[in-house]
Each structure stands twice: as structure tokens, then as C-alpha cells.
Write a protein that holds these residues in place. Sequence first.
Motif, PDB file in Angstrom:
ATOM      1  N   LEU A 549       0.842  -1.401  -0.002  1.00 34.45           N
ATOM      2  CA  LEU A 549      -0.058  -0.220   0.048  1.00 34.45           C
ATOM      3  C   LEU A 549       1.194   1.281  -0.170  1.00 34.45           C
ATOM      4  N   GLU A 550       2.035   1.176   0.713  1.00 34.76           N
ATOM      5  CA  GLU A 550       2.994   2.467   0.604  1.00 34.76           C
ATOM      6  C   GLU A 550       3.612   2.623  -0.626  1.00 34.76           C
ATOM      7  N   GLU A 551       3.800   1.628  -1.057  1.00 38.11           N
ATOM      8  CA  GLU A 551       4.376   1.825  -2.642  1.00 38.11           C
ATOM      9  C   GLU A 551       3.414   2.231  -3.539  1.00 38.11           C
ATOM     10  N   ILE A 552       2.242   1.768  -3.718  1.00 36.34           N
ATOM     11  CA  ILE A 552       1.337   2.432  -4.704  1.00 36.34           C
ATOM     12  C   ILE A 552       0.792   3.899  -4.183  1.00 36.34           C
ATOM     13  N   GLU A 553       1.144   4.224  -2.896  1.00 37.26           N
ATOM     14  CA  GLU A 553       0.705   5.735  -2.491  1.00 37.26           C
ATOM     15  C   GLU A 553       1.777   6.372  -3.080  1.00 37.26           C
ATOM     16  N   LYS A 554       3.038   5.972  -3.005  1.00 34.90           N
ATOM     17  CA  LYS A 554       4.145   6.863  -3.303  1.00 34.90           C
ATOM     18  C   LYS A 554       4.031   6.814  -4.939  1.00 34.90           C
ATOM     19  N   LYS A 555       3.346   6.019  -5.626  1.00 37.50           N
ATOM     20  CA  LYS A 555       3.239   6.237  -7.035  1.00 37.50           C
ATOM     21  C   LYS A 555       2.003   6.628  -7.505  1.00 37.50           C
ATOM     22  N   LYS A 556       1.258   7.185  -6.611  1.00 36.46           N
ATOM     23  CA  LYS A 556       0.013   7.862  -7.129  1.00 36.46           C
ATOM     24  C   LYS A 556      -0.170   9.067  -7.943  1.00 36.46           C
ATOM     25  N   GLY A 557      -0.808   8.980  -8.919  1.00 38.90           N
ATOM     26  CA  GLY A 557      -0.836  10.198  -9.795  1.00 38.90           C
ATOM     27  C   GLY A 557       0.414   9.921 -10.859  1.00 38.90           C
ATOM     28  N   ILE A 558       1.241   9.067 -10.489  1.00 42.94           N
ATOM     29  CA  ILE A 558       2.337   8.824 -11.674  1.00 42.94           C
ATOM     30  C   ILE A 558       2.255   7.677 -12.385  1.00 42.94           C
ATOM     31  N   CYS A 559       2.478   6.308 -11.600  1.00 45.69           N
ATOM     32  CA  CYS A 559       2.167   5.148 -12.249  1.00 45.69           C
ATOM     33  C   CYS A 559       0.462   4.630 -12.401  1.00 45.69           C
ATOM     34  N   TYR A 560      -0.068   5.213 -11.116  1.00 46.58           N
ATOM     35  CA  TYR A 560      -1.333   4.567 -10.886  1.00 46.58           C
ATOM     36  C   TYR A 560      -2.265   5.978 -10.635  1.00 46.58           C
ATOM     37  N   ASP A 561      -3.571   5.755 -11.324  1.00 46.38           N
ATOM     38  CA  ASP A 561      -4.397   6.671 -11.037  1.00 46.38           C
ATOM     39  C   ASP A 561      -4.992   7.033  -9.783  1.00 46.38           C
ATOM     40  N   LYS A 562      -4.990   8.356  -9.249  1.00 41.41           N
ATOM     41  CA  LYS A 562      -5.252   8.759  -7.974  1.00 41.41           C
ATOM     42  C   LYS A 562      -6.343   8.162  -7.108  1.00 41.41           C
ATOM     43  N   LYS A 563      -7.543   8.340  -7.910  1.00 38.86           N
ATOM     44  CA  LYS A 563      -8.955   7.769  -7.350  1.00 38.86           C
ATOM     45  C   LYS A 563      -9.093   6.413  -7.158  1.00 38.86           C
ATOM     46  N   VAL A 564      -8.105   5.556  -8.143  1.00 35.65           N
ATOM     47  CA  VAL A 564      -8.171   4.227  -7.800  1.00 35.65           C
ATOM     48  C   VAL A 564      -7.219   3.846  -6.672  1.00 35.65           C
ATOM     49  N   VAL A 565      -6.155   4.512  -6.502  1.00 33.45           N
ATOM     50  CA  VAL A 565      -5.306   4.375  -5.163  1.00 33.45           C
ATOM     51  C   VAL A 565      -6.016   4.599  -3.975  1.00 33.45           C
ATOM     52  N   ASP A 566      -6.831   5.776  -3.944  1.00 36.45           N
ATOM     53  CA  ASP A 566      -7.364   6.191  -2.636  1.00 36.45           C
ATOM     54  C   ASP A 566      -8.544   5.165  -2.558  1.00 36.45           C
TER      55      ASP A 566
END
Length: 580
Positions: A549-566
Motif C-alpha cells: 500500500l505504501e508503494e502504490i501511495e508513493k506512485k499515486k498520480g505517477i504510475c497509478y490513477d489517484k482515485k483508484v489508489v485512494d
Amino acid sequence: MRTSTKRQTQTDPNQGGEALRAFVNAIKETLLLIDAKGIILFANETAAERFGKGVQELVGTCLYDLLPPELAKLKKEQFDKVFTTGEPVCFEEIGAERYFEIYCNPVFDVEGRISGGIVFVHDITDRKLAEEGLRKSKSLYRTFIDASNDMVFLKDETGRYSIVNKGYLEYIGKREEDVIGKTGFEIRPFHIAEQCDLSDRKTLELNDIVVTEETANNRIIETRKFPVMLDENRIGIGGFMRDITENRLAAKRLLESEEKYRSIFENAVEGIFQSTPKGRFISINPAMAHIFGYLSPEEMATNIVNISEQLYVNPEEREKYQKIIEEEGVVKAFETQFYTKDGGTIWVSLNARAVKDADGKVLYYEGTIEDINKRKLAEKELKHTLEQLRASLNATVRAMAVTIETRDPYTAGHQKRVANLARAIAQEMHLFKDVVDGIRVAGLVHDIGKIAVPAEILSKPSKLTEIEFNIIKGHAEAGYNILKDIDFPWPIADIVLQHHERLDGSGYPRGLKGEQILFEAQILAVADVVEAMASYRPYRAGLGVDFALEEIEKKKGICYDKKVVDACLSVFREKGFRFE
């Protein structure tokens, strides 16, 4: 009050005795006797009250000294004219909120010379106010009748016009001065005047309203005549004339419309009805009676006296229907079951509106009823068929998932866990159920392409070479090729192809960016990364959910969609999601 111009007037106010003094003091108007210089020789008690002095005080005082300078100057000029010409004068004067009429008559001495004048002041305030009121009343009355859309007239007892408004003058094409005081025979064609005269006589004979019509220039004119008491002995005739051509045309169109509506009502395929809020039918068309198995609308209306209990299979549906229509004014496509005459049931669709009075109270409902029984049966059968197809599809997808897991035992259950997480994320984002189902199915087969990867590479416990990793990366394309010809109700093949793509273009196999990537694939990508990092692999131990979870949070908006990550973070941290 005037005296003869040349008659001699006794100037001694005491000569007439007490009787004369009593007489002039009884007069409630101002009375003065002045000499040619304006010196007061005699004054009555009303004059004394007017000037606020005693009678004896006034005698010997100059009248002009008692008045304001401007008024004194004016009065001196007016009175001097009397003393010079010997002609009496009368003029009006406005005082403090009062109106006065002032007379001045010359007084002659024994030798016939003008020695002064008698001044009489008459208070005419009441008369003036009455005249002003009458003037305003006439003006208001004239404004009123001229503003009327009707043509208005009043005739006296001899049939002569005494009042006409602008509308009437425009209608007959005359000026007011050419009409007032004339009879109809003097201003209108003989045949029309003769008809008017007959209706005048009838109005007086009946002592009631008489309505007639005349047609001129393709227009229909209605005249309403009535008797008018002019005074105790005279009766005139008042009248209002109105162009009713448009009314007649509208009535004709309304009749035609009603006939057309009646034809539609009688021949419509759908049921048409009007009913009271209490549950009685007001009107029913033949189609509606036929829908419920009755021989005629009359039979159905007679037999159904309580719609809620006799028609509704579920009476609470009637309450629901009434609540909607009373709150919103209309109800659309309200589907429910009704009883038929023979006791059977049918599905119907109701469309209705509430007809209300001026105060907003519901008078009745009116609307249409459509027999949707065949459609409902078809929908039920279709739903059963779809459920069978969906069951078959799920079985096929599960079989495909098991196929790849038998070749890669180390990722056994990975696809199912990814599918469950992807579904939870989609639900957290409040996507439509059909979209959620598609994402779940894509999750169950997203690694199907690994069937084309050699088993020894899939289960290799050490780090992969560059060539081996490129072979692994080919599983997305291989999965697409396997699935592309299967007729899924969702874009499963494209989702599988793109589940390793990243927003910044760093993913594979095609390096897509941003909106080029399907939103479903972006959800699946996050779910795949979290499950993969958290779980055990042959070449490393599991890193745990928190790390993932920390990993996808770091790359939110870069690699992964912000809304999806949230949504993913919320699913784990707030909703308590756990991998099975």
C-alpha cells in the motif's frame, strides 16, 4: 347679493333698528359695509369672527389693513373698480383650505354718488369639493369605460345617446359630437337601427337583460342591453357590445378537438382512464375494459368500486402510486400487477397525472394503462436464460483460471485474489454493477497468457535474465490473443492486454499513457501490484500488504490513477479488506 345700481342706500347702519341688526347677524356669511377708501362702516358678527375681533373694533378700521399685503392690494384694485364704474363684481378666492365667492355691490348716497360698497363673502367650499369630486368621478368613469375592451353606450328615455366610449365610436366610425343626442336611426344604417330599436323596446318591456347578435364585416358582435334608472321618472338603456368572433371560433375548435379526443379515446389501443383519489373510476375507454376482460367500460366502472382492493394484487402498491403522484404531480412507467375480471392477474404499466384545482387540491387522476404481461413473461424467461449463460461463463472463466494455475503453482489463487480486490475497489468507487462484474471477470483471467510461458521460467526461484523477463512480459499480449475472439459482454481482452500499462508510459506491452489506458485496466493494475507484492514468490518472500500500500501511495498520480489508489487504500484501511 346685489343691489340696484342707482337705488339710494341708507348708509346709517343704526337706522333700521334692532330688527335689521338681528337679521344681518343671523346671516352666517361675512357681511361688510365699507366706504370708498375701504373703511369699515358696518360689520355683522360672522365678519367679526372671521377677523377675530369684536364688531365695534372692526368699525372704523380699514379693511385692507386686515389683509395680507398682496391680498390687500388685489382687493383694493377690485373694489376701486366697483367704486369707479358703479358695476357690481363677483369673484372667487381660495383661502386656507377654503373656497369663497365674494360679491361687492356699490352703495350710492342721496345725491346718487358712489359712497362705498356692500361686501358679501360666501363660503363655497362644500360646493367646490362636490364639483371637484364630480369632476374626478366623471374623469375616472370616462377612463374606465374608454379602457374597456367592450363597446359601451347609454341612451336616454327617448333612445338618444348620452354616453359612448371610444370603442363604440371606433366601431361605428363616428365622432362623439356626431353621436351624443342622436338616435340610432340618425347615425347607423336603417336595417341595423331598426333591429337595435326592437331590442331596446324588448329590454324596456321585459325590464331585464336582452342579448342580441349582429354580423358585420365577417365579425360577430354580441350586445347586452339592460334598463338604467336615470332618475325617478326616466328609464334609459345601457349596453355593452363585444366582438365574440374569436370566442366562437375557439368554441368551434374546442368542439372539434373534443370530437377528435373522443375518437382517440374510443379507438386507442392503450387503456385510458380518469379516477378519483378515493378509488372510483370517472371514465374508462373500451381498450381498458378489454384489457381487464370486461365487455364494456360501463360494466367495468359499475363493478370496480374500490380500485385498491379490487384491482391491485398488492394494495400497498396503490398507496405507493398515490404518494408519487401527489408529491410529483405525475407518475411514469409504474409497473404493478392487477386482477382481471376472471380472477387472473396481469402486469400493467401506469402513466398518470394529478389534475388539481386552483388551491392545489387533487380532483382526480387521469392517465393510460398498458398491458405488459407478455413483456414481463419474456423478461422473466430472458433473465433465466441470462443467469444460465452467466453461470456457464463463470464456469468457463474459472476453468481457464485453473488452467494457468496448474502451470504456475506458486501463483495459485493470485488471479482470484486480484479479482476480489479489483471488485472491491470498483464497488468503493460506486461504479455500475455491470462494470464491476466485468472487472471481476477480467481479474480471474488476467494472467491467462502465462500459458504460453515455459513452466521452468514461471517457477524459477532465482532472478530472471533479461531474455526470460521479456518472455514473461509477453503474457499480456498472449492473453489478449487467447481472449480476443471470445464474445464477452465486456472488453475483457483489452483489459487483460493493458493491466501492466502505467499512467506515465513506463508499462508494457505498448507503453500507453493516461487516458489511453482503459479505466478497468487501471483498477486491475493496482489490484495486481498490491497482491503480487504482498504475496510469496519463488524468488522472494512476501513483502506484506502495508508495504504494498505504501508503494502504490508513493506512485499515486505517477504510475497509478489517484482515485483508484485512494479507493484501494480505503478498502484496506477503512473497510477492513483482507486477502483470503
